[in-house]
Design a protein around this motif. Structure first.
Motif, PDB file in Angstrom:
ATOM      1  N   THR A  96      42.325  31.778  65.209  1.00 35.10           N
ATOM      2  CA  THR A  96      40.962  31.329  65.519  1.00 35.10           C
ATOM      3  C   THR A  96      40.899  30.394  66.719  1.00 35.10           C
ATOM      4  O   THR A  96      39.881  29.746  66.941  1.00 35.10           O
ATOM      5  N   GLN A  97      41.961  30.311  67.485  1.00 30.64           N
ATOM      6  CA  GLN A  97      41.968  29.417  68.645  1.00 30.64           C
ATOM      7  C   GLN A  97      42.446  30.168  69.873  1.00 30.64           C
ATOM      8  O   GLN A  97      43.427  30.910  69.821  1.00 30.64           O
ATOM      9  N   GLY A 107      33.098  20.656  67.995  1.00 31.37           N
ATOM     10  CA  GLY A 107      32.763  21.704  67.041  1.00 31.37           C
ATOM     11  C   GLY A 107      33.797  22.798  66.885  1.00 31.37           C
ATOM     12  O   GLY A 107      33.554  23.772  66.169  1.00 31.37           O
ATOM     13  N   GLU A 108      34.976  22.653  67.529  1.00 35.69           N
ATOM     14  CA  GLU A 108      36.004  23.690  67.442  1.00 35.69           C
ATOM     15  C   GLU A 108      37.339  23.068  67.025  1.00 35.69           C
ATOM     16  O   GLU A 108      37.841  22.176  67.710  1.00 35.69           O
ATOM     17  N   PRO A 109      37.931  23.529  65.911  1.00 39.77           N
ATOM     18  CA  PRO A 109      39.244  23.009  65.509  1.00 39.77           C
ATOM     19  C   PRO A 109      40.300  23.313  66.574  1.00 39.77           C
ATOM     20  O   PRO A 109      40.290  24.381  67.183  1.00 39.77           O
ATOM     21  N   PHE A 110      41.194  22.361  66.780  1.00 39.86           N
ATOM     22  CA  PHE A 110      42.276  22.514  67.758  1.00 39.86           C
ATOM     23  C   PHE A 110      43.595  22.284  67.031  1.00 39.86           C
ATOM     24  O   PHE A 110      43.776  21.252  66.381  1.00 39.86           O
ATOM     25  N   LYS A 127      49.478  20.217  63.555  1.00 40.50           N
ATOM     26  CA  LYS A 127      48.527  19.123  63.754  1.00 40.50           C
ATOM     27  C   LYS A 127      47.152  19.709  64.036  1.00 40.50           C
ATOM     28  O   LYS A 127      46.982  20.483  64.975  1.00 40.50           O
ATOM     29  N   VAL A 128      46.188  19.331  63.210  1.00 42.83           N
ATOM     30  CA  VAL A 128      44.821  19.834  63.331  1.00 42.83           C
ATOM     31  C   VAL A 128      43.938  18.707  63.866  1.00 42.83           C
ATOM     32  O   VAL A 128      43.884  17.620  63.281  1.00 42.83           O
ATOM     33  N   TYR A 129      43.268  18.973  64.983  1.00 39.68           N
ATOM     34  CA  TYR A 129      42.360  18.003  65.589  1.00 39.68           C
ATOM     35  C   TYR A 129      40.938  18.568  65.531  1.00 39.68           C
ATOM     36  O   TYR A 129      40.733  19.770  65.729  1.00 39.68           O
ATOM     37  N   LYS A 140      34.446  24.358  58.881  1.00 40.86           N
ATOM     38  CA  LYS A 140      35.035  25.376  59.736  1.00 40.86           C
ATOM     39  C   LYS A 140      36.170  26.072  58.985  1.00 40.86           C
ATOM     40  O   LYS A 140      36.740  25.526  58.042  1.00 40.86           O
ATOM     41  N   VAL A 141      36.498  27.289  59.429  1.00 39.77           N
ATOM     42  CA  VAL A 141      37.590  28.054  58.822  1.00 39.77           C
ATOM     43  C   VAL A 141      38.632  28.359  59.889  1.00 39.77           C
ATOM     44  O   VAL A 141      38.302  28.868  60.967  1.00 39.77           O
TER      45      VAL A 141
END
Length: 229
Positions: A96-97, A107-110, A127-129, A140-141
């Motif tokens: 998803t990235q 608004g977007e997971p990194f 690591k989720v930012y 978010k998914v």
């Protein structure tokens, strides 16, 4: 279980031959054998063969990331541990990235790392930012694929907020078309959440309406800043 090709042949002086050793693995098996190569008029060479096969197995430390209450203009950071509990290495990829993403966008997971390979018994810390960008609830998914298996869904949720104070002073915003439209939106939201008629509600409802009005105005401003880049 093992196969060797070619099984025979003739070599001319200074000529060489490449042999292919193939192991046909089945789930959770271990095999060992000896291959004998007989040279006519010469010695017998022995090659030990060993092979082991296993299914891909892994665990995630969590599938549900709750960031809780988070400042909407600050980046939240959470760690996820991906462990290889099997006996073979496997690759993983975050679906998803975009690989072109270099830093967290509102608004977007990194996620870092975006992909990799984990040996048997090893682990990788992902690591989720997340930067909310606007003051509101978010969910978010994240899709994580391990080897050839079905993608794993990881839910990221929380609430973006901003610091503020509440004063019991009247605010006169009549005549301001922009504020009045947002005030109506705030009243409708609080009315739907708290009671059917604001006029019959506790006076503290006025404070909730003003707080929601502030949130809508901050959200509008933050959205404009995001669009402007």
């Amino acid at each position: 279980v093992f196969d060797i090709l070619p099984q025979f042949g003739t070599l001319q002086p200074r000529e060489s031959q490449v042999f292919s050793f193939t192991f046909y693995g089945h789930s959770d098996i271990s095999a060992q054998a000896r291959a004998l190569c007989k040279v006519y008029g010469g010695p017998v060479y022995e090659v030990t063969l060993h092979g082991e096969a296993s299914l891909v197995r892994y665990t995630l430390s969590t599938n549900d990331i709750d960031c809780g209450v988070q400042m909407f203009d600050q980046v939240a950071e959470v760690d996820i541990v991906l462990r290889n509990t099997g006996r073979v290495a496997f690759p993983f990829t975050v679906l998803t990235q975009s690989p072109e993403s270099l830093y967290p966008l509102p608004g977007e997971p990194f996620i870092e790392p975006l992909s990799g390979n984990i040996p048997a018994g090893g682990e990788e810390i992902l690591k989720v930012y997340y930067l909310p960008g606007v003051p509101e609830y978010f969910q978010k998914v994240i899709q994580l694929q391990v080897a050839h298996l079905e993608p794993e869904s990881i839910t990221l949720r929380g609430e973006g907020v901003f610091p503020r104070i509440s004063l019991d002073l009247p605010r006169d915003i009549t005549g301001n078309g922009r504020f009045e439209s947002y005030l109506r939106m705030a009243e409708e939201k609080i009315q739907g959440e708290q009671c059917l008629d604001l006029k019959e509600c506790d006076p503290s409802m006025d404070t909730l309406v003003l707080m929601e009005l502030e949130r809508l105005l901050i959200k509008k401003h933050a959205s404009e800043q995001i669009e402007a880049g």
